[in-house]
Design an enzyme around this catalytic site. Structure first.
Site, short mmCIF file in Angstrom:
data_model
loop_
_atom_site.label_atom_id
_atom_site.label_comp_id
_atom_site.label_asym_id
_atom_site.label_seq_id
_atom_site.Cartn_x
_atom_site.Cartn_y
_atom_site.Cartn_z
N HIS A 15 -21.81 -15.70 9.01
CA HIS A 15 -23.21 -15.20 9.96
C HIS A 15 -24.27 -16.24 9.69
CE1 HIS A 15 -24.57 -13.75 5.78
NE2 HIS A 15 -25.50 -14.09 6.19
N ASP A 48 -16.57 -13.13 6.42
CA ASP A 48 -17.77 -13.82 6.38
C ASP A 48 -17.81 -15.25 5.63
OD1 ASP A 48 -20.48 -14.03 7.13
OD2 ASP A 48 -21.21 -13.14 5.07
N GLY A 78 -31.67 -16.47 3.52
CA GLY A 78 -31.75 -18.05 3.14
C GLY A 78 -30.90 -18.22 2.05
N SER A 122 -27.89 -16.93 1.67
CA SER A 122 -26.68 -16.52 2.31
C SER A 122 -25.80 -17.93 2.28
CB SER A 122 -26.54 -15.96 3.64
OG SER A 122 -27.08 -14.58 3.73
N ILE A 143 -5.89 4.55 8.11
CA ILE A 143 -5.89 5.01 6.73
C ILE A 143 -7.26 5.65 6.24
CG2 ILE A 143 -3.91 3.59 5.93
CD1 ILE A 143 -5.99 1.97 4.55
#
Length: 516
Positions: free
Chosen positions: A154, A184, A253, A255, A314
């Protein structure tokens, strides 16, 4: 830790009043114990020996406090700041006053003045032009000296240009090798060699309560270090990855930055926070480095991640359902639907089955299954164990490949059933049911079952609705109305009973307590 550093820590703790009070509370039991010693012993010890004894007794209070300075010096140079820009078409003005105002806002507020769109005027004014607009700031870390960088997907999503800045202020234009939204994780490549790189740790050795630190660029503040402990492992948040939960301060920031243990090894990639305000609130989540590395290796090799699939939807197995089915404990994954022509359908899986093992590995929680299947190479033939109507059975399944972008399935519309000719009211369960016609069975793609025409009493309290299709009662498959009545007639009114029913395209269990 050296004695000098231990004493320094104690000194720093006494700088503020609240921490001094806390320190005195720790020392109170020691002082009390000292007062209880016999007086002659104190007289013989002397002032110097007493001071040494007190210092020795106080040492364990601070001996376990970590010193992160060496970790930061060791790992810090491999942590990078990532800036992204995206191209946007904006209105360009030829008015010098407008340009001066734009420069004023850039220099003193850090952002351009909001543009009002193109103005009508003579040729050359209000023209549209393409401009690189700052999109976001994140963090990352260098995993190899030849310039490969790991970060979050991201962080670079939607970016037209990615700039990576090192701690020594060198900047590089980075190429996005690949990104995987499901986990990610993204991999970047810098055109450089001899770069400082991190060491990857073993997540299986990570323990809850262990100290960890994060290095990154929260709020665009480079090389910021925060510390905390591991709060939980394998935390489920509904994603494909079981996260490492920590109380390390993580903010916008951070991340893509590394989570580091006391051995200086990266054990996770900081990815998410739990927040009601948008900022850090005491809980943060990191992608385990073994999961991240597995994805990154595929991205470096082929630019994409290949995962397996078997074609089932599921859900969770609740405690009540597990007990009523005779499963023992609430474990496994409830099969709510099976795609037509899928590997699961060809293997014989049915809605209502509970998957307990896949490829010999236990399915403890429902979301363990997609993780196990996803890690399996497409084309692999393996065994899946299911619990069906009171007994275990093994099925052979050949794993297929999960599409890069799952196509949205059209919402199913329940066919309007014909008016039942002879409904049966079952007072014990509070249900009025009727047989399915051959056309209804064909449209619903079921072999049997009965339709709920009205709900009251215990059935209503259990969540049954008109239009539900009952497929099994008390672990017994239902084919028609007569069988339904026979099975219900033999039920023990004092015990709860499980019903497998279908609502729309989804199958699920309900537990009805007739006596309540």
């Amino acid at each position: 830790m050296s004695e000098h550093s231990s004493r320094t820590s104690v000194h720093k703790r006494s700088d503020s009043t609240p921490r001094s009070v806390a320190a005195l509370r720790w020392l109170a039991p020691l002082l009390t114990a000292a007062c209880l010693l016999p007086t002659p012993a104190l007289a013989q010890s002397g002032g110097a020996q007493a001071a040494a004894a007190q210092a020795g007794a106080a040492a364990p209070l601070v001996r376990g406090l970590p010193d992160f300075t060496e970790l930061v010096e060791q790992v810090g140079p491999a942590v990078v700041n990532i800036r992204t820009t995206a191209k946007a078409r904006t209105a360009r003005s030829d008015n010098p006053a407008d340009e001066e105002m734009q420069e004023f806002f850039r220099r003193f507020f850090g952002v351009p003045i909001p543009r009002q769109g193109p103005r009508q005027g003579p040729p050359g004014q209000g023209q549209s032009e393409e401009e690189a607009v700052p999109r976001g700031v994140g963090s990352g870390f260098i995993v190899s000296s030849d310039g490969f960088v790991m970060t979050n997907a991201h962080v670079v999503e939607g970016a037209d240009e990615v700039t990576v800045r090192l701690t020594d202020k060198r900047e590089f234009k980075a190429r996005v090798v690949g990104a995987d939204k499901r986990t990610d994780i993204a991999v970047l490549k810098l055109d450089a060699t001899g770069l400082p790189a991190v060491r990857l740790g073993d997540v299986s050795r990570l323990k809850v309560g262990e100290w960890v630190i994060a290095i990154g660029s929260p709020f665009d503040l480079d090389n910021t270090v925060t510390a905390g402990i591991v709060s939980a492992k394998a935390r489920d948040t509904g994603d494909l990855v079981p996260f490492i939960q920590t109380d390390v301060a993580i903010n916008p920031g951070n991340s893509g930055g590394p989570l580091i243990n006391l051995r200086g090894e990266v054990v996770g990639v900081n990815s998410q926070i739990y927040s009601r305000s948008g900022g850090y609130m005491g809980i943060s989540f990191a992608i385990p480095i073994d999961e991240a590395s597995r994805v990154a290796d595929q991205l470096r090799t082929s630019g994409r991640v290949v995962r397996g699939r078997i074609g089932v939807q599921i859900g969770e197995v609740t405690k009540d359902v597990a007990e009523s089915l005779g499963l023992g404990k609430a474990a496994g994954a409830l099969v709510r639907s099976v795609e037509d022509g899928s590997p699961a359908g060809k293997a014989g899986l049915e809605a209502g089955d509970i998957v307990t093992r896949f490829d010999g590995k236990p399915v403890e929680k429902w979301n363990d299954l997609p993780r196990l299947v996803g890690k399996t190479a497409p084309g692999t033939k393996t065994t899946i164990q299911v619990f069906r109507r009171g007994s275990m059975r093994d099925l052979s399944v050949t794993v297929a490949e999960l599409e890069a972008e799952a196509a949205a399935r059209p919402a199913s519309t329940e066919p309007a059933p014909a008016k039942p000719a002879a409904p049966a009211t079952v007072s014990l369960l509070g249900l009025t049911v009727s047989d399915l016609s051959a056309k209804q069975r064909e449209e619903l793609k079921v072999k049997g079952g009965v339709r709920v025409d009205a709900v009251d009493g215990a059935g209503g309290r259990a969540g049954l609705r008109e239009g539900d299709i009952i497929l099994a009662v008390a672990n017994t498959e239902i084919t028609n109305l007569r069988q339904f009545e026979a099975v219900v007639g033999k039920l023990d009114k004092s015990k709860p009973v499980n019903l497998l029913f279908r609502r729309g395209e989804w199958a699920q269990y309900a537990v009805i307590r007739p006596g309540k």
